[in-house]
Write a protein that holds these residues in place. Structure first.
Motif, mmCIF file in Angstrom:
data_model
loop_
_atom_site.group_PDB
_atom_site.id
_atom_site.type_symbol
_atom_site.label_atom_id
_atom_site.label_comp_id
_atom_site.label_asym_id
_atom_site.label_seq_id
_atom_site.Cartn_x
_atom_site.Cartn_y
_atom_site.Cartn_z
ATOM 1 N N LEU A 69 0.833 -1.198 0.000
ATOM 2 C CA LEU A 69 0.000 0.000 0.000
ATOM 3 C C LEU A 69 0.869 1.251 0.000
ATOM 4 O O LEU A 69 1.792 1.372 0.810
ATOM 5 N N ASP A 70 0.573 2.161 -0.914
ATOM 6 C CA ASP A 70 1.211 3.475 -0.920
ATOM 7 C C ASP A 70 0.269 4.398 -0.144
ATOM 8 O O ASP A 70 -0.667 4.968 -0.701
ATOM 9 N N GLU A 71 0.521 4.514 1.151
ATOM 10 C CA GLU A 71 -0.370 5.264 2.026
ATOM 11 C C GLU A 71 -0.506 6.712 1.589
ATOM 12 O O GLU A 71 -1.598 7.288 1.660
ATOM 13 N N GLY A 72 0.562 7.319 1.116
ATOM 14 C CA GLY A 72 0.504 8.708 0.671
ATOM 15 C C GLY A 72 -0.454 8.896 -0.491
ATOM 16 O O GLY A 72 -1.248 9.838 -0.505
ATOM 17 N N LYS A 73 -0.416 7.997 -1.470
ATOM 18 C CA LYS A 73 -1.317 8.101 -2.612
ATOM 19 C C LYS A 73 -2.771 7.882 -2.190
ATOM 20 O O LYS A 73 -3.671 8.572 -2.657
#
Length: 82
Positions: A69-73
């Motif tokens: 998971l790319d939490e920022g995106k």
């Protein structure tokens, strides 16, 4: 807001991504997640196969992330105006 997660039932990375995504949900930022098993459709296996898990916010836009998971995106999508 709806996310689509292409996944496999036996994939620990897929479950990890789903868990991490659901952890970002709050009453102020509700969303749903459609989990789609790629192994149920040969076309999805051909498209995603070893890339799973793959997360989309909109199926007509590029993927948000795969493997982890790319939490920022995801947060950017959750906070963007509709």
């Amino acid at each position: 807001m709806k996310f689509t997660l292409y996944s496999r039932s036996y994939c620990h990375l897929c479950q990890d991504m789903l868990d991490a995504l659901l952890a970002l949900q709050t009453p102020e930022r509700p969303f749903t997640v459609d989990v789609i098993d790629v192994d149920a459709d040969p076309a999805l296996v051909a498209r995603f196969d070893e890339l799973v898990p793959v997360l989309f916010a909109a199926l007509d836009e590029p993927e948000l992330c795969h493997y982890f998971l790319d939490e920022g995106k995801v947060r950017a999508v959750l906070t963007s105006p509709a």
